[in-house]
Design a protein around this motif. Structure first.
Motif, short mmCIF file in Angstrom:
data_model
loop_
_atom_site.label_atom_id
_atom_site.label_comp_id
_atom_site.label_asym_id
_atom_site.label_seq_id
_atom_site.Cartn_x
_atom_site.Cartn_y
_atom_site.Cartn_z
N ALA A 189 5.19 -3.88 10.53
CA ALA A 189 5.27 -5.29 10.15
C ALA A 189 5.73 -6.15 11.32
O ALA A 189 5.30 -7.28 11.48
N GLU A 190 6.60 -5.60 12.16
CA GLU A 190 7.14 -6.38 13.27
C GLU A 190 6.46 -6.03 14.60
O GLU A 190 6.96 -6.37 15.67
N GLY A 191 5.31 -5.38 14.51
CA GLY A 191 4.47 -5.19 15.69
C GLY A 191 4.96 -4.13 16.67
O GLY A 191 4.52 -4.10 17.81
N ARG A 192 5.85 -3.27 16.26
CA ARG A 192 6.36 -2.25 17.19
C ARG A 192 5.50 -0.99 17.18
O ARG A 192 5.62 -0.16 18.08
N SER A 193 4.69 -0.84 16.15
CA SER A 193 3.85 0.35 16.11
C SER A 193 2.60 0.05 15.30
O SER A 193 2.56 -0.92 14.54
N PRO A 194 1.54 0.86 15.44
CA PRO A 194 0.33 0.61 14.66
C PRO A 194 0.55 0.87 13.18
O PRO A 194 1.57 1.45 12.78
N ARG A 195 -0.43 0.45 12.41
CA ARG A 195 -0.34 0.60 10.96
C ARG A 195 -0.29 2.08 10.59
O ARG A 195 -1.06 2.89 11.11
N PRO A 196 0.64 2.46 9.71
CA PRO A 196 0.70 3.87 9.30
C PRO A 196 -0.61 4.28 8.64
O PRO A 196 -1.31 3.45 8.06
N ASP A 197 -0.93 5.54 8.75
CA ASP A 197 -2.19 6.05 8.21
C ASP A 197 -1.99 6.50 6.77
O ASP A 197 -1.23 7.43 6.50
N PRO A 198 -2.69 5.86 5.82
CA PRO A 198 -2.48 6.21 4.41
C PRO A 198 -3.29 7.43 3.98
O PRO A 198 -3.22 7.81 2.81
N GLU A 199 -4.04 8.02 4.86
CA GLU A 199 -4.91 9.15 4.52
C GLU A 199 -4.16 10.19 3.68
O GLU A 199 -3.07 10.63 4.01
N GLY A 200 -4.80 10.54 2.58
CA GLY A 200 -4.23 11.60 1.76
C GLY A 200 -3.15 11.15 0.79
O GLY A 200 -2.56 11.97 0.11
N THR A 201 -2.89 9.85 0.70
CA THR A 201 -1.89 9.39 -0.27
C THR A 201 -2.59 8.58 -1.36
O THR A 201 -3.60 7.95 -1.10
N PRO A 202 -2.05 8.60 -2.57
CA PRO A 202 -2.73 7.93 -3.69
C PRO A 202 -2.44 6.43 -3.71
O PRO A 202 -1.64 5.97 -4.50
N TYR A 203 -3.05 5.68 -2.85
CA TYR A 203 -2.74 4.26 -2.79
C TYR A 203 -3.72 3.42 -3.60
O TYR A 203 -4.83 3.83 -3.90
N PHE A 204 -3.28 2.23 -3.92
CA PHE A 204 -4.01 1.29 -4.77
C PHE A 204 -5.11 0.58 -3.99
O PHE A 204 -4.90 0.14 -2.87
N ARG A 205 -6.30 0.46 -4.60
CA ARG A 205 -7.37 -0.36 -4.02
C ARG A 205 -7.54 -1.58 -4.90
O ARG A 205 -7.61 -1.44 -6.14
N PRO A 206 -7.66 -2.75 -4.32
CA PRO A 206 -7.78 -3.96 -5.15
C PRO A 206 -9.00 -3.89 -6.07
O PRO A 206 -10.05 -3.39 -5.69
#
Lengths: 531, 330
Positions: A189-206
């Motif tokens: 969020a504060e630009g210190r690292s790239p976006r974490p990789d959600p691969e393999g986790t049960p995340y919500f799709r709009p």
């Protein structure tokens, strides 16, 4: 701890959604790490310390305060944690209540995580001595594991996203790949690292949503028709055995409702993302879907008893297949996804899953007849989906339409009025209305707070003020003279109301200034509309 | 044998003086502690009260007849020596000290122990029978330091320059006290007031309470009240009156604000725990200080205070007075 307890207080007192988001965002920007990560965990319901039971808190206070005075206080205040927070005796040499700043939120959580059950009361008491009433309240809520500050996990995530100019759906995607206190999330969020990789986790799709149908007709060569079921839209996300076999259920707003419907989550072991309608089986409908009324028994529960699951068995009527295994199908035309979905059904338990049927109609006119003839309690209307439409987030013009059943209407008499919330807080905008019994008694049949224009609201507000006959706290009883034409999607039997009826989506269709109250509808007439 | 002083549901009767204290029904002779409606009523034959209380009653009920009793001044009625001493509650509020037959009774009316720039501080008077209120008679009620509550109010004001802070405050006492506390903290901008507060504020000013620049809020364009403090009676907080204001932050100054649900029920966003009544510690400390042989508890959460007295070796009884305790008067 002070910043966190102030945030909780602010969330309790702030009514508007935007106001709550602003409070969360301001906290997320200002608070240090890892405090803010723990706060985010607490607000999203991902922190369940349960270091002590409520009964232990009761024992702690009885050891310090006259038990009789404690009981009297608790009767008055209502909430145990708040009562204890207010009653907690101050140290003898301390003149005023003070949060001395010696405790950080993360320090408190570390301690609660690590303390043994036996040592918990002493540890808790020690911390209480360093806090003011707000801080003690926050501490007790954390320690007993139920924050309940009246915001959803989705709102907390939206506040977090707002703090750093992110899209909440992007946050949602990575959410389940992370654990409290979410260091990687804040780094991104504060630009210190790239976006974490959600691969393999049960995340919500709009979800993909529909516009109301406004045109007179559509060409069924371009659009497929399906029933619109009256349950709750649900997304099933399973990671499959390869990624730990976790399954989560999300509501339309992206809230995780897995805990409310464990039988569904347990029955799904695939690696896929599906879109469907959650319904309960109705005992009077030969095992078909029951009305929304029945489903309501299951909503909003954190834990579900075996009896609830047996009395109101849930199942999902599937609409769409977004992802199958590693294949993201969302860019494919609806027709192709539908074929994949039909093939996918074979591996699902028929007890918990069925397919939402496509309605077979030669032309739009015939479809209109089918729609007009539909009286199934669980049907809300018809969905029209462009056969070539991809699955896209939100409402996109001309792809999906909802064509609801024509509303039912009844002429009812206004009985009570209550002030609304938010920008309507000074207007009497919530109306309870009734219909006549055979004996000429007026019984409430529903409550509505929409459907009118701003001008009509002003008129209704004035009517309430000028025709008040009694007040009960915030509620005004009015002269039973005003007829309101109420539109509603359906009406059901209900034990909760004296009239024995409950309306689904009631709203004010018209103000019938022309109609005498005695000519409003009768309960008997409404009962004939029950589905 | 009946005592010379008798509690009745409609007030306290002082038999030798043939006079009632704070009667809720019209009486020929009434001794009135202070001007709040649950203590001072219209329609009495003759009233003894402080000059300020008489003026407040004249404003509210148009009553003219009354004998002004100065603080500390002694009067005699039918063999009872009567003295009014400050109660620290609102302008003109008094405890009534009655001496008869070698026995002293103190009737506090309502009181508080915190400093209040609009009235004289409570004066503890040792006595035999202490008749006390118990509005906040539960140990959950602890009023924080007034200064810290005012700081929260000013902080909300400065953090929202495009809005106004609408403070619900009881028209007699609380409103004027809040204004004076704001002035004492260096807030000298005009404060806008609801029409229902205007006459009472003018009366306070007549008695020398300096409240700085006050303006009626009625008819003022919303724009002009951005970044300002507006005071109104609590009933106007969520009423249509507040529609004229620029996106108001609803605040309320009351001891009830200590309890979250109380604030939420009133749709209050900024609860300010500022009370004109004694909190739990002040109630119990005051009983210890005046060390009565008997304590009578008039109104409020009397059960808890009664229990405290019993468990601390103070004889006590609860009186069931009618018509007391206006919820807004916190």
């Amino acid at each position: 701890m002070r910043a966190f307890s102030q945030l909780l207080d602010g969330l309790v007192y702030t009514r508007s959604r935007n106001g709550k988001l602003a409070l969360i965002a301001a906290y997320m920007r200002a608070a240090p790490d890892p405090d803010r990560g723990w706060a985010l965990a607490a607000l999203t319901g991902n922190l369940d310390l349960k270091a002590v039971k409520a009964s232990v808190i009761g024992e702690m206070i009885r050891a310090r305060v006259d038990p009789v005075l404690f009981e009297m206080s608790r009767d008055y205040v209502g909430d145990l944690a708040e009562t204890v927070a207010l009653l907690w005796p101050r140290a003898h040499d301390e003149p005023a209540e003070l949060d001395d700043g010696s405790l950080s939120l993360s320090g408190v959580i570390d301690r609660l995580h690590n303390v043994s059950r036996a040592a918990a009361p002493d540890a808790l008491a020690q911390m209480m001595d360093h806090l003011d009433a707000s801080g003690r309240f926050a501490l007790l809520k954390l320690a007993t594991g139920g924050l309940r500050v009246g915001i959803s996990a989705r709102l907390a995530k939206t506040g977090f996203a707002q703090a750093f100019g992110l899209d909440v759906d992007d946050v949602e995607q990575v959410w389940h790949a992370l654990a409290p206190p979410y260091a990687a999330l804040f780094d991104w969020a504060e630009g210190r690292s790239p976006r974490p990789d959600p691969e393999g986790t049960p995340y919500f799709r709009p979800f993909m949503l529909a516009h109301p149908l406004e045109a007179d007709s559509v060409d069924l060569a371009d659009y497929a028709a399906e029933w619109k079921w009256d349950g709750i839209r649900i997304q099933i996300v399973g990671t499959g055995p390869k990624h730990g076999g976790e399954t989560r259920l999300y509501s339309r707003g992206g809230d995780d409702i897995t805990g409310s419907f464990p039988e569904i989550a347990q029955a799904f072991t695939g690696h896929a993302v599906l879109d469907g309608e959650l319904l309960v089986k109705g005992e009077f409908q030969g095992g078909e879907a029951a009305s929304f009324n029945a489903l309501q028994q299951r909503l909003g529960r954190k834990a579900v008893s075996a009896k609830m699951m047996a009395d109101y068995p849930a199942f999902v009527r599937l609409y769409d297949l977004l992802i199958e295994g590693d294949d993201d199908l969302r860019a494919l035309p609806w027709e192709q996804r539908r074929t994949r979905l039909e093939a996918y059904m074979a591996q699902l338990s028929p007890d918990r899953f069925d397919l939402s049927a496509v309605i077979d109609a030669p032309d739009f006119e015939a479809l209109a007849d089918i729609r007009a003839g539909a009286r199934d309690a669980a049907i809300e209307g018809i969905m029209l989906k462009r056969r070539d439409s991809p699955y896209v987030a939100g409402r996109k013009a001309a792809l999906w339409y909802k064509w609801k059943r024509d509303p039912l209407t009844a002429d009812c008499v206004m009985m009570y009025a209550q002030r609304g919330h938010g920008k309507r807080s000074s207007f009497y905008s919530d109306y309870t209305f009734g219909c006549w019994t055979a004996d000429g008694e007026l019984l409430p049949v529903g409550k509505a707070y929409s459907g009118f224009t701003d001008e009509e609201l002003k008129w209704l507000d004035r009517f309430v003020r000028q025709n008040t006959v009694a007040r009960f706290g915030p509620v005004r009883e009015v002269e039973k003279t005003l007829v309101l034409e109420v539109a509603f999607d359906s009406i059901h039997d209900s034990k909760r109301h004296k009239s024995g009826l409950a309306m689904r989506f009631p709203r004010i269709a018209r103000i019938r200034k022309d109609k005498p109250a005695a000519e409003a509808d009768r309960i008997e007439g409404l009962k004939r509309l029950v589905s | 044998m009946a005592h010379w002083i008798e509690p009745h549901p409609t007030g306290i009767y002082v038999r030798p003086a043939d006079a009632w204290i704070d009667p809720s029904q019209p009486q020929e002779r009434a001794l009135v502690t202070h001007g709040h409606a649950d203590h001072a009523r219209g329609g009495h034959g003759h009233v003894w009260a402080t000059r300020e209380t008489l003026a407040i009653m004249a404003l509210r009920y148009g009553t003219a007849s009354g004998t002004a009793v100065g603080y500390g001044e002694e009067i005699r009625l039918g063999g009872v020596t009567i003295r009014y001493v400050p109660a620290g509650h609102v302008l003109g509020s008094a405890q009534i000290i009655l001496d008869h037959a070698g026995e002293r009774v103190v009737v506090t009316g309502d009181y508080k122990r915190r400093p209040d720039p609009t009235c004289l501080p409570f004066e503890p008077v040792p006595c035999d029978i202490f008749v006390t209120e118990a509005t906040f008679g539960l140990p959950v009620f602890h009023h924080p330091d007034t200064g810290s509550e005012m700081d929260r109010l000013l902080h909300a004001l400065h953090a929202n320059p495009d809005r106004c802070v609408l403070v619900g405050a009881y028209a007699l006492g609380k409103a004027q006290r809040v204004i004076c506390e704001l002035r004492a903290r260096g807030h000298h901008d005009p404060i806008y007031i609801h029409g229902a507060l205007e006459r009472m504020c003018a009366l306070y000013a007549d008695f020398g309470v300096d409240m700085g620049k006050l303006r009626g809020a009625t008819g003022v364009p919303a724009k002009e009240m951005r970044g300002a403090i507006v005071l109104a009676p609590p009933s106007a907080l969520n009423d249509r009156w507040s529609r004229r204001l620029p996106d108001p932050i609803a605040a309320m100054a009351s001891g009830w604000m200590r309890v979250r649900q109380r604030a939420r029920q009133r749709n209050v966003e900024l609860p300010l725990v500022i009370s004109d009544h004694a909190d739990w510690d002040e109630l119990t400390d005051t009983i210890r200080e005046v060390a009565p042989s008997e304590t009578w508890i008039t109104h409020g959460r009397e059960e808890a205070l009664l229990h405290w007295c019993m468990t601390h070796q103070y004889r006590a009884r609860a009186l069931a007075l009618v018509g007391r305790e206006d919820e807004e008067d916190g």
